[in-house]
Scaffold this active site. Structure first.
Site, mmCIF file in Angstrom:
data_model
loop_
_atom_site.group_PDB
_atom_site.id
_atom_site.type_symbol
_atom_site.label_atom_id
_atom_site.label_comp_id
_atom_site.label_asym_id
_atom_site.label_seq_id
_atom_site.Cartn_x
_atom_site.Cartn_y
_atom_site.Cartn_z
ATOM 1 C CD GLU A 138 81.591 48.522 28.947
ATOM 2 O OE1 GLU A 138 82.521 49.341 28.760
ATOM 3 O OE2 GLU A 138 80.393 48.806 28.735
ATOM 4 C CG PHE B 1 72.357 50.974 18.066
ATOM 5 C CD1 PHE B 1 73.298 51.966 17.803
ATOM 6 C CD2 PHE B 1 71.877 50.837 19.359
ATOM 7 C CE1 PHE B 1 73.756 52.801 18.816
ATOM 8 C CE2 PHE B 1 72.322 51.683 20.377
ATOM 9 C CZ PHE B 1 73.262 52.653 20.098
ATOM 10 C CD GLN B 2 75.052 50.173 22.216
ATOM 11 O OE1 GLN B 2 74.281 49.547 22.921
ATOM 12 N NE2 GLN B 2 75.766 51.190 22.680
ATOM 13 C CE LYS C 153 65.908 45.065 25.153
ATOM 14 N NZ LYS C 153 65.690 46.444 24.684
ATOM 15 C CG MET D 173 109.861 47.368 31.431
ATOM 16 S SD MET D 173 111.176 46.907 32.592
ATOM 17 C CE MET D 173 110.299 45.754 33.660
#
Lengths: 562, 159
Positions: A54, A116-117, A166, A476
């Protein structure tokens, strides 16, 4: 005969609303709660680009937005999908990049039950979005999408998040209706007021040592043309920020280079010594001012032009403040100039040229240096190519040595400094501008933060050329440990690095090792001529340093030059 | 210096957290914050009292104005305003102190709204200074519980 209906599913309403906004590509990654949307995508003309993480999704949308000037759109599922977007959202927020971020959410019936999630992505991202929405009813989608695009792209741009449960995506028989925006509290500033414009013109005519300081706001407002005009007409010297690279094309005689921590000596001296600083679309970032706003441009009258009133006088005391669109205001300033005498700047220019002659950027020619590689890339690819970079030494070398001709040809993570940005940003850039050459300049540390996106490049057959400056360390950090921590090197060795050429080849991408100066030109030429993606792995020394450097806590004239 | 800001915001869930979050994030300290729906059901009005010098207050105002849910921000500090705060105070009383406590409540124009065997609850409105003075005056008798709303303020009519 069934009853005729005009109703659509929530997911289709969403996709139609996106199409209304001119969206033709979404960068996304599917998951459980966004399945209704992925189902609807099968029948939609909108192209979906599947990334490998993602974070890649949101960086690609960001790269797409930076090089195209359009709003980037990305999509992820709820919970981990959404939280994986967070760094990318913060990145876009830092650099004022217009994004519409779509996240799936658990069904409204499960909201707030630690299901969930599930993650409270609105709460998590509140400090790093311009605005956000939780959609409770699919009928609201047309309005919310319209508002989100307007908010993301107007005023000071930024990311807007739309969180969609959803059941809202699956909602049946949603009657389409006209979407009207309800944004009473949102103000966009355009033109400045006449009195202020006159003050600017007067200050300019009286100045003997002016400097124009151009930042990301110039890019956003597409003000580079008018800025160039103004600089040409008045002989104004120009310094830019990293965000403002390309505001004046590389090689333009009035360009003094980048200002700040890794800026040119001349740019830093000029800002310190000027009697008028015209700051356009900048926020006086601490990478420019060294965090010393009270000791920055102390001899100058400061004019600050910015679309965001919050930025004016935030860091440096401003004498003339103008809130508005950079392009419109510079046009007004230019129009108001005929009534004034153009300043006499010959003394100032002799001083600036003397500094330039004394302090040229330089590097060794007898070994393979990163500066040489970028310089050669610049000669072969030209300023018309698109460069994306990651974050670190290579990013600064690219900024210093690559001749950027246009502002939208350079995409890099400035404010947040997010490693892992470059590769997915290159994906977005190449998809936005199919016909242009896209080069990623990266390091071995940064590349490995998004290396899985090589799969996205392969799948979409994107002819991106990857310039890997490989020194086997976190360069760096090593440079700072060397200079400011008595060479006590801590956790900078990337032992266990893979053979990057083989990794590229494993994805079906051409890979070429380069370990001598003689190979540099031919390898870059070969990469440019190859129709598909190429990874060039340049073996450079970990001892190479980014210079000049303003050490932390120093004013910008106190630089380590060599 | 304390500044009083009148902030008109959209009357939606989540608006308060956006405003309060802004203060936390930028390290500004809220002295008090009151909020409720206005005459327009789509709008709520927040009265925010915040400490800071002119530069801090300007940043606060600009940052607040930048929120999409904020319709307007007005600094009432230098204006002529009517301001009030409401307090409910539970005070310990005994047969010896009862009449003195009642007298004190009377002086401050408080109202006894509940009474028990050993304590009374007083309702008091007024400026912050008046409420502070009342709390100070009542302390020796035994202040059991105190709840204050924070300041609300409205512009005075022009005369």
């Amino acid at each position: 005969m069934g009853e005729e209906t005009t109703g659509l599913k929530g997911a289709t309403v969403l996709l139609n609303a996106l199409q209304q906004e001119g969206v033709d590509v979404i960068f996304g990654y599917p998951g459980g709660v966004v399945l209704p949307l992925y189902d609807a995508l099968v029948d939609s003309p909108i192209r979906h680009v599947l990334a490998r993480h993602e974070q890649g999704v949101v960086y690609a949308a960001d790269g797409y937005a930076r090089v195209s000037g359009k709003v980037g759109v990305c999509l992820a599922t709820s919970g981990p999908g959404a939280t994986n977007l967070v760094t990318g959202i913060a990145n876009a927020y830092s650099d004022s990049i217009p994004l519409v971020v779509l996240t799936g959410q658990v069904p409204t019936t499960l909201l707030g039950s630690d299901s969930f999630q599930e993650a409270d992505i609105i709460g998590i991202t509140m400090p790093i979005t311009k605005h956000s929405y939780l959609v409770k009813d699919a009928r609201e989608l047309p309005r919310i999408v319209k508002e989100a695009f307007y908010l993301a792209s107007t005023g000071r741009p930024g990311p807007v998040l739309i969180d969609i449960p959803k059941d809202v995506l699956a909602q049946e028989n949603v009657e389409p209706f006209v979407a009207e925006m309800k944004l009473k509290g949102y103000k966009v500033f355009g033109r400045g007021n006449n009195g202020k414009i006159e003050e600017v013109a007067k200050a300019l005519s009286e100045s003997r040592k002016p400097v124009l300081y151009a930042g990301g706001g110039v890019v956003t407002a597409n003000a580079e043309g008018i800025l160039r005009h103004l600089s040409d007409k008045t002989n104004l010297p120009v310094v830019t920020t990293l965000m403002g690279l390309g505001s004046l094309p590389a090689g333009h005689p009035n360009l003094l280079g980048m200002v700040g921590m890794h800026g040119t000596v001349t740019a830093n001296y000029a800002v310190d010594d000027c009697d008028l600083l015209i700051a356009v679309g900048v926020r006086f970032d601490d990478r420019v001012t060294s965090g010393m706003g009270h000791r920055f441009a102390t001899k100058a009258k400061v004019i600050h032009i910015d679309i965001d009133p919050v930025e004016i006088s935030k860091v440096v005391k401003t004498h003339i403040r103008i809130v508005g669109d950079a392009r419109e205001i510079l046009e007004e300033v230019l129009d108001s100039l005929p009534g004034f005498t153009v300043p006499q700047l010959s003394d100032w220019w002799s001083q600036l040229r003397a500094w330039q002659n004394e302090h040229t950027l330089g590097y060794d020619m007898d070994r393979l240096t990163p500066q040489m590689v970028i310089k050669c890339l610049g000669e072969l690819a030209g300023g018309e190519a698109i460069i994306t970079t990651d974050v670190g030494q290579h990013q600064m070398w690219a900024a210093q040595y690559y001749p950027t001709a246009h502002p939208r040809n350079y995409a890099t993570s400035c404010g947040l400094g997010a490693m892992g940005y470059g590769l997915p940003a290159a994906v977005g850039a190449q998809i936005a501008r199919t016909d242009d050459k896209v080069f990623l300049i990266t390091g071995d540390g940064s590349l490995q933060m998004s290396i899985q996106e090589l799969g996205t490049i392969a799948q979409n057959k994107l002819p991106i050329k990857i310039i890997l400056l490989n020194n086997g360390v976190l360069g760096m950090v090593r440079q700072w440990q060397k200079m400011f921590y008595s060479e006590r090197y801590s956790q900078i060795l990337l032992q266990g690095n893979p053979d990057f050429v083989k990794v590229a080849e494993a994805y079906g991408i051409r890979g070429i090792h380069v370990d001598s100066t003689e190979q540099v030109r031919s390898a870059i030429t070969e990469a440019i001529n190859h129709p598909g993606p190429v990874l060039l792995d340049f073996a450079i020394s970990p001892e190479e340093a980014v210079l000049p450097l303003v050490p932390p806590g120093n004013v910008i004239t106190e630089m380590i030059v060599r | 210096m304390l500044h009083t800001l009148a902030v008109l915001v959209e009357n939606h869930p989540g608006v308060l957290i956006r405003v309060a979050g802004l203060f936390t994030r930028r390290g500004y300290n809220i002295d008090s914050l009151t909020v409720c729906q206005t005459e327009d059901p789509e709008l709520s009005r927040m009265t925010i009292v915040v400490a800071g010098d002119d530069q801090v207050i300007e940043q606060v105002r600009n940052q607040l104005s930048k929120l999409v849910v904020v319709h307007s921000v007005t600094d009432l500090t230098e204006e002529s305003v009517v301001d009030r705060e409401l307090a409910l105070v539970r005070i310990q009383v005994s047969s010896e102190t009862r009449s003195e406590v009642f007298q004190t409540v009377d002086v401050f124009r408080g109202r006894v709204v509940d009474m028990g065997r050993n304590d009374i609850t007083v309702e008091l409105t007024g400026t912050i200074k008046k409420l502070d003075a009342f709390v100070h005056a009542i302390q020796p008798y035994g202040l059991l519980e105190l709840v204050r709303t924070g300041k609300i303020a409205i512009l005075r009519s022009e005369t």
